[in-house]
Design a protein around this motif. Structure first.
Motif, PDB file in Angstrom:
ATOM      1  N   GLN A  94       3.217   2.312   3.425  1.00 19.09           N
ATOM      2  CA  GLN A  94       4.574   2.366   3.930  1.00 19.09           C
ATOM      3  C   GLN A  94       4.627   1.601   5.251  1.00 19.09           C
ATOM      4  N   TRP A  95       5.789   1.098   5.592  1.00 19.13           N
ATOM      5  CA  TRP A  95       5.916   0.270   6.780  1.00 19.13           C
ATOM      6  C   TRP A  95       6.353   1.134   7.969  1.00 19.13           C
ATOM      7  N   ARG A  96       5.570   2.166   8.240  1.00 23.41           N
ATOM      8  CA  ARG A  96       5.793   3.053   9.391  1.00 23.41           C
ATOM      9  C   ARG A  96       4.531   3.910   9.579  1.00 23.41           C
ATOM     10  N   ASN A  97       4.500   4.712  10.640  1.00 18.49           N
ATOM     11  CA  ASN A  97       3.375   5.605  10.956  1.00 18.49           C
ATOM     12  C   ASN A  97       2.050   4.843  11.064  1.00 18.49           C
ATOM     13  N   PHE A  98       2.046   3.780  11.835  1.00 20.22           N
ATOM     14  CA  PHE A  98       0.856   2.943  11.960  1.00 20.22           C
ATOM     15  C   PHE A  98      -0.114   3.492  12.993  1.00 20.22           C
ATOM     16  N   VAL A  99      -1.404   3.343  12.681  1.00 22.15           N
ATOM     17  CA  VAL A  99      -2.478   3.715  13.596  1.00 22.15           C
ATOM     18  C   VAL A  99      -3.436   2.526  13.663  1.00 22.15           C
ATOM     19  N   LEU A 100      -3.782   2.129  14.878  1.00 22.60           N
ATOM     20  CA  LEU A 100      -4.723   1.034  15.095  1.00 22.60           C
ATOM     21  C   LEU A 100      -6.090   1.604  15.419  1.00 22.60           C
ATOM     22  N   ILE A 101      -7.097   1.116  14.727  1.00 21.90           N
ATOM     23  CA  ILE A 101      -8.487   1.477  15.007  1.00 21.90           C
ATOM     24  C   ILE A 101      -9.199   0.196  15.406  1.00 21.90           C
ATOM     25  N   GLU A 102      -9.777   0.181  16.592  1.00 24.74           N
ATOM     26  CA  GLU A 102     -10.555  -0.984  17.021  1.00 24.74           C
ATOM     27  C   GLU A 102     -11.989  -0.545  17.241  1.00 24.74           C
ATOM     28  N   ASP A 103     -12.916  -1.335  16.715  1.00 27.57           N
ATOM     29  CA  ASP A 103     -14.325  -0.984  16.879  1.00 27.57           C
ATOM     30  C   ASP A 103     -14.953  -1.801  18.010  1.00 27.57           C
ATOM     31  N   ILE A 104     -16.223  -1.551  18.274  1.00 29.39           N
ATOM     32  CA  ILE A 104     -16.911  -2.209  19.384  1.00 29.39           C
ATOM     33  C   ILE A 104     -17.140  -3.691  19.130  1.00 29.39           C
ATOM     34  N   TYR A 105     -16.947  -4.126  17.897  1.00 32.75           N
ATOM     35  CA  TYR A 105     -17.094  -5.537  17.551  1.00 32.75           C
ATOM     36  C   TYR A 105     -15.754  -6.265  17.607  1.00 32.75           C
ATOM     37  N   GLU A 106     -14.744  -5.602  18.171  1.00 32.48           N
ATOM     38  CA  GLU A 106     -13.389  -6.096  18.352  1.00 32.48           C
ATOM     39  C   GLU A 106     -12.678  -6.395  17.041  1.00 32.48           C
ATOM     40  N   GLU A 107     -13.097  -5.745  15.956  1.00 34.32           N
ATOM     41  CA  GLU A 107     -12.369  -5.833  14.696  1.00 34.32           C
ATOM     42  C   GLU A 107     -11.306  -4.749  14.709  1.00 34.32           C
ATOM     43  N   GLN A 108     -10.120  -5.119  14.263  1.00 32.89           N
ATOM     44  CA  GLN A 108      -9.008  -4.188  14.266  1.00 32.89           C
ATOM     45  C   GLN A 108      -8.596  -3.841  12.838  1.00 32.89           C
ATOM     46  N   TYR A 109      -8.316  -2.554  12.657  1.00 32.01           N
ATOM     47  CA  TYR A 109      -7.849  -2.030  11.376  1.00 32.01           C
ATOM     48  C   TYR A 109      -6.557  -1.282  11.649  1.00 32.01           C
ATOM     49  N   VAL A 110      -5.526  -1.571  10.895  1.00 35.52           N
ATOM     50  CA  VAL A 110      -4.255  -0.866  11.024  1.00 35.52           C
ATOM     51  C   VAL A 110      -4.015  -0.142   9.708  1.00 35.52           C
ATOM     52  N   VAL A 111      -3.765   1.154   9.796  1.00 36.95           N
ATOM     53  CA  VAL A 111      -3.523   1.979   8.615  1.00 36.95           C
ATOM     54  C   VAL A 111      -2.230   2.762   8.835  1.00 36.95           C
ATOM     55  N   SER A 112      -1.680   3.271   7.748  1.00 37.93           N
ATOM     56  CA  SER A 112      -0.528   4.159   7.850  1.00 37.93           C
ATOM     57  C   SER A 112      -0.806   5.401   7.018  1.00 37.93           C
ATOM     58  N   CYS A 113      -0.294   6.516   7.471  1.00 41.23           N
ATOM     59  CA  CYS A 113      -0.416   7.757   6.704  1.00 41.23           C
ATOM     60  C   CYS A 113       0.767   8.652   7.063  1.00 41.23           C
ATOM     61  N   ASP A 114       0.942   9.707   6.281  1.00 42.13           N
ATOM     62  CA  ASP A 114       2.074  10.605   6.504  1.00 42.13           C
ATOM     63  C   ASP A 114       1.961  11.389   7.803  1.00 42.13           C
ATOM     64  N   ASP A 115       0.737  11.694   8.211  1.00 41.79           N
ATOM     65  CA  ASP A 115       0.518  12.496   9.415  1.00 41.79           C
ATOM     66  C   ASP A 115      -0.424  11.765  10.366  1.00 41.79           C
ATOM     67  N   PRO A 116       0.086  10.761  11.091  1.00 42.79           N
ATOM     68  CA  PRO A 116      -0.803   9.976  11.947  1.00 42.79           C
ATOM     69  C   PRO A 116      -1.393  10.776  13.113  1.00 42.79           C
ATOM     70  N   ALA A 117      -0.689  11.786  13.602  1.00 45.79           N
ATOM     71  CA  ALA A 117      -1.214  12.577  14.718  1.00 45.79           C
ATOM     72  C   ALA A 117      -2.472  13.331  14.303  1.00 45.79           C
ATOM     73  N   THR A 118      -2.455  13.934  13.122  1.00 43.67           N
ATOM     74  CA  THR A 118      -3.635  14.644  12.626  1.00 43.67           C
ATOM     75  C   THR A 118      -4.767  13.671  12.321  1.00 43.67           C
ATOM     76  N   PHE A 119      -4.423  12.481  11.825  1.00 44.06           N
ATOM     77  CA  PHE A 119      -5.443  11.458  11.543  1.00 44.06           C
ATOM     78  C   PHE A 119      -6.152  11.046  12.833  1.00 44.06           C
ATOM     79  N   VAL A 120      -5.395  10.765  13.890  1.00 42.82           N
ATOM     80  CA  VAL A 120      -5.997  10.388  15.181  1.00 42.82           C
ATOM     81  C   VAL A 120      -6.796  11.544  15.744  1.00 42.82           C
TER      82      VAL A 120
END
Length: 169
Positions: free
Chosen positions: A136-162
């Motif tokens: 879905q095009w909302r509720n995005f969460v960005l995960i960046e690792d120590i190698y500076e690779e970025q992953y953007v995901v979406s889920c229904d409950d982003p607060a619980t995911f983080v």
């Protein structure tokens, strides 16, 4: 912490916009193939084109995101035939992204709207390539690792995911 167990699973749920976009794109492709069959006059071109389009759609369908799992060791993004594994010890930070920040992002090697949004995308604002796995095009969460690779995901409950990721960092 209440609510988050040792292996918490977050499902991707396709929203209405993605569902309509998928149906519309498939209808346009079907109409195009039908028009090509109608106007070809019995040549091999429509059959070749249909085979190529079907193969590309099936290949793209293999990367449709299904669910995410957060464990003490890694964040796993499970697709139909692909697994993206991000070790928790390698995660630099996790943060929410507003929908407006994703406005200037477009796919380089990926899909926009057919079954979700996934693949490699480019952000014009940050001038960076990142990996997107969203249904879905909302509720995005960005995960960046120590190698500076970025992953953007979406889920229904982003607060619980983080919160689940931060628990194991």
């Amino acid at each position: 912490m209440a609510g988050v167990d040792a292996n918490y699973k977050f499902r991707f749920r396709i929203d209405r916009r993605t569902r309509w976009f998928t149906l519309g794109a498939l209808a346009v492709i079907a109409c195009g193939v039908g028009a090509l069959f109608y106007s070809s006059g019995g040549s091999y071109l429509p059959a070749w084109f249909t085979t190529v389009v079907a193969a590309l759609l099936l290949l793209a369908a293999l990367s449709i995101p299904r669910f995410m799992r957060v464990s003490p060791h890694s964040v796993e993004i499970h697709c139909v035939m692909e697994l993206i594994k991000i070790p928790v010890r390698d995660i630099r930070y996790v943060r929410f992204i507003e929908r407006s920040q994703m406005r200037y992002c477009f796919p380089i090697w990926g899909i926009y709207g057919i079954g979700g949004y996934y693949g490699y995308y480019f952000s014009l604002r940050e001038r960076k390539v990142f990996r997107l796995a969203a249904s879905q095009w909302r509720n995005f969460v960005l995960i960046e690792d120590i190698y500076e690779e970025q992953y953007v995901v979406s889920c229904d409950d982003p607060a619980t995911f983080v919160q689940a990721i931060e628990q194991y960092k």
